[in-house]
Design a protein around this motif. Sequence first.
Motif, PDB file in Angstrom:
ATOM      1  N   LEU A 130     142.513  21.554 -66.812  1.00 32.13           N
ATOM      2  CA  LEU A 130     142.786  21.906 -68.204  1.00 32.13           C
ATOM      3  C   LEU A 130     144.245  21.661 -68.573  1.00 32.13           C
ATOM      4  O   LEU A 130     145.164  22.029 -67.841  1.00 32.13           O
ATOM      5  N   ASN A 131     144.442  21.014 -69.727  1.00 34.76           N
ATOM      6  CA  ASN A 131     145.751  20.781 -70.337  1.00 34.76           C
ATOM      7  C   ASN A 131     146.589  19.760 -69.567  1.00 34.76           C
ATOM      8  O   ASN A 131     147.811  19.743 -69.695  1.00 34.76           O
ATOM      9  N   ARG A 132     145.948  18.895 -68.823  1.00 34.32           N
ATOM     10  CA  ARG A 132     146.633  17.777 -68.157  1.00 34.32           C
ATOM     11  C   ARG A 132     146.381  16.501 -68.956  1.00 34.32           C
ATOM     12  O   ARG A 132     145.251  16.198 -69.330  1.00 34.32           O
ATOM     13  N   LEU A 133     147.440  15.752 -69.199  1.00 37.93           N
ATOM     14  CA  LEU A 133     147.386  14.525 -69.986  1.00 37.93           C
ATOM     15  C   LEU A 133     147.830  13.348 -69.130  1.00 37.93           C
ATOM     16  O   LEU A 133     148.861  13.413 -68.463  1.00 37.93           O
ATOM     17  N   VAL A 134     147.051  12.265 -69.160  1.00 38.32           N
ATOM     18  CA  VAL A 134     147.387  11.021 -68.485  1.00 38.32           C
ATOM     19  C   VAL A 134     147.574   9.949 -69.555  1.00 38.32           C
ATOM     20  O   VAL A 134     146.751   9.834 -70.466  1.00 38.32           O
ATOM     21  N   ILE A 135     148.661   9.189 -69.446  1.00 34.94           N
ATOM     22  CA  ILE A 135     148.944   8.090 -70.373  1.00 34.94           C
ATOM     23  C   ILE A 135     149.260   6.857 -69.545  1.00 34.94           C
ATOM     24  O   ILE A 135     150.023   6.939 -68.580  1.00 34.94           O
TER      25      ILE A 135
END
Length: 219
Positions: free
Chosen positions: A177-182
């Motif tokens: 939860l609340n992890r972002l990958v770009i």
Amino acid sequence: MNAVINSAVPARCLPLLNTIMDALRSDGYVVIDNALPAALANALQQRVAEIKRIGDLKQAGIGRRDDHTIARSIRQDSIHWLDRSVASETGWLTAMEHLRGYANRELLLGLFEYESHFAHYPPGAGYKKHYDAFKGQSNRVLSTVYYLNENWQPGDGGELAIYDAEDQLITRVQPVLNRLVIFLSEEFPHEVLPAKNHRYSIAGWFRVNNSRDILSLPA
């Protein structure tokens, strides 16, 4: 598809945005924990649970327009496209607009618009290795994946496996939860590994406005 709007970047977002820009310059990808305020992360988690409850998730396919097909041998997720009709979705799209504007300023990417959808992978489902865009053949430039899975454990699977151009594994990202990958869409083949539990995320792509809608594999 979600057209962008212009909005000023709040000062509190600048340290995070600078971290993202530095990582994209040096590595081409970045993994950010606690990417959004907790209230928005929880609202998005509740929103995707509501969408699943009312049965508003559709089987995902591959390709675009006339080439679009359902290919369960490649991907087994169901999706729901985001728009600005719900406050939590507006919050997400506004955050991505801040990212778009800052990336254009710092990296000169020429990002024009953003599209994104909720994704649900049931137990055992995955998405085989693919690129989000092929060099010179797509207008997807920057990909995002944001996770909505509370209390996810290492043994639950469902990692995003990211590879380099020589097909060597770079990293496996747990979908917490609340992890972002770009990452740069043309540079990194990647896959979603099967999970033991229901897996939820928001997948998105920043696009430029200088090519036609031709075949690509959505992430």
